[in-house]
Design a protein around this motif. Structure first.
Motif, short mmCIF file in Angstrom:
data_model
loop_
_atom_site.label_atom_id
_atom_site.label_comp_id
_atom_site.label_asym_id
_atom_site.label_seq_id
_atom_site.Cartn_x
_atom_site.Cartn_y
_atom_site.Cartn_z
N LYS A 182 44.48 28.12 40.38
CA LYS A 182 43.42 29.07 41.12
C LYS A 182 42.54 29.75 40.22
O LYS A 182 41.45 29.92 40.42
N GLU A 183 42.97 30.19 38.81
CA GLU A 183 42.12 30.48 37.94
C GLU A 183 40.93 29.35 37.62
O GLU A 183 39.88 29.86 37.43
N PHE A 184 41.26 28.15 37.61
CA PHE A 184 40.01 27.10 37.44
C PHE A 184 39.24 27.18 38.65
O PHE A 184 37.93 27.04 38.52
N LEU A 185 39.59 27.18 39.76
CA LEU A 185 38.68 27.37 41.11
C LEU A 185 37.83 28.55 40.98
O LEU A 185 36.61 28.65 41.30
N LEU A 186 38.28 29.81 40.62
CA LEU A 186 37.72 31.01 40.46
C LEU A 186 36.58 31.08 39.31
O LEU A 186 35.73 31.52 39.37
N ALA A 187 37.07 30.28 38.01
CA ALA A 187 36.24 30.33 37.02
C ALA A 187 35.00 29.27 37.03
O ALA A 187 34.15 29.40 36.58
N HIS A 188 35.48 28.01 37.61
CA HIS A 188 34.69 26.81 37.25
C HIS A 188 34.13 26.21 38.60
O HIS A 188 32.97 25.72 38.76
N ILE A 189 34.99 26.49 39.74
CA ILE A 189 34.06 25.65 40.95
C ILE A 189 33.60 26.78 41.97
O ILE A 189 32.36 26.15 42.11
N LEU A 190 34.09 27.46 41.95
CA LEU A 190 33.43 28.67 43.13
C LEU A 190 33.48 30.16 42.45
O LEU A 190 34.38 31.09 43.04
N PRO A 191 32.76 30.22 41.43
CA PRO A 191 32.78 31.59 40.47
C PRO A 191 32.76 32.82 41.58
O PRO A 191 33.23 34.10 41.27
N GLN A 192 31.78 32.83 42.72
CA GLN A 192 31.48 34.08 43.32
C GLN A 192 33.05 34.38 44.16
O GLN A 192 32.84 35.62 44.51
N LEU A 193 33.76 33.67 44.23
CA LEU A 193 35.04 33.87 44.96
C LEU A 193 35.64 35.14 44.14
O LEU A 193 36.56 35.73 44.53
#
Length: 211
Positions: A182-193
């Motif tokens: 989850k942290e990787f998705l929030l930090a690197h894939i879709l940061p605006q989430l």
């Protein structure tokens, strides 16, 4: 039953849908078990990323160092519920499969569920050339954190990554695995989430009048 209830409660779930489970037997009598699941990739896909964490992202960070920007609504509540479900049922080692392909135009349609995105480096000048369509799903979620996976995790921590095992060993407990992905998705894939997530959890201000 738990999987079915979760999918019925969250129609926008990113967990791939299972359509059937089959067992085949070859001429030697050996069995092959197969699961028929929703297809995330697209016939015109130019890029396909199999992502577990920042140390195993299929080259995503190289291609999109700032991540992607969403140009359409995203069901963050369903996404959060997905990881709660995967943690509760005790599975690990699953992946985010991200498929990207060139859009036909700023208002192009694909005839299938997808997201409109762009490279964050292009967010100030989105046009038909840099607009992308994306499909994202959670796959390979049928692996329980059992004795075999615990042993594999321990061996990798001991022999492969003894100095930074917490970061580089992908197989870990369901709670830690879900939190890291989850942290990787929030930090690197879709940061605006991350901002959207913050806005959803921010308490309402008290605007009542005082007398």
């Amino acid at each position: 039953p738990a999987y079915r209830r979760h999918m019925e409660a969250h129609p926008s779930s990113l967990i791939c849908r299972i359509y059937g489970c089959f067992t085949f037997r070859n001429c030697m009598g050996s069995r092959l078990h197969a699961v028929l699941m929703d297809c995330i990739s697209h016939p015109r896909s130019s890029l396909l990323f199999d992502i577990k964490s920042e140390f195993n992202d299929g080259g995503f960070s190289r291609q999109y160092p700032l991540g992607l920007s969403l140009l359409a609504p995203f069901d963050l509540q369903a996404w959060e519920a997905d990881y709660e479900f995967l943690t509760k049922v005790g599975v690990t080692d699953y992946s985010i499969l991200l498929s990207l392909w060139q859009a036909d135009g700023i208002n192009g349609k694909t005839g299938e569920p997808c997201l409109s995105v762009c490279d964050r480096r292009d967010i100030e000048n989105v046009n038909a050339r840099n607009l992308l369509y994306a499909r994202i799903g959670i796959i390979d979620f049928l692996v329980p954190f059992d004795r075999l996976k615990r042993t594999e995790s321990a061996l990798k921590r001991t022999f492969m990554h003894p100095w930074n095992s917490n970061e580089r060993v992908t197989i870990t407990s369901p709670q830690k695995y879900a939190a890291r992905q989850k942290e990787f998705l929030l930090a690197h894939i879709l940061p605006q989430l991350r901002q959207q997530r913050h806005d959803n959890t921010e308490p309402l201000q008290n605007t009542s009048a005082h007398t």
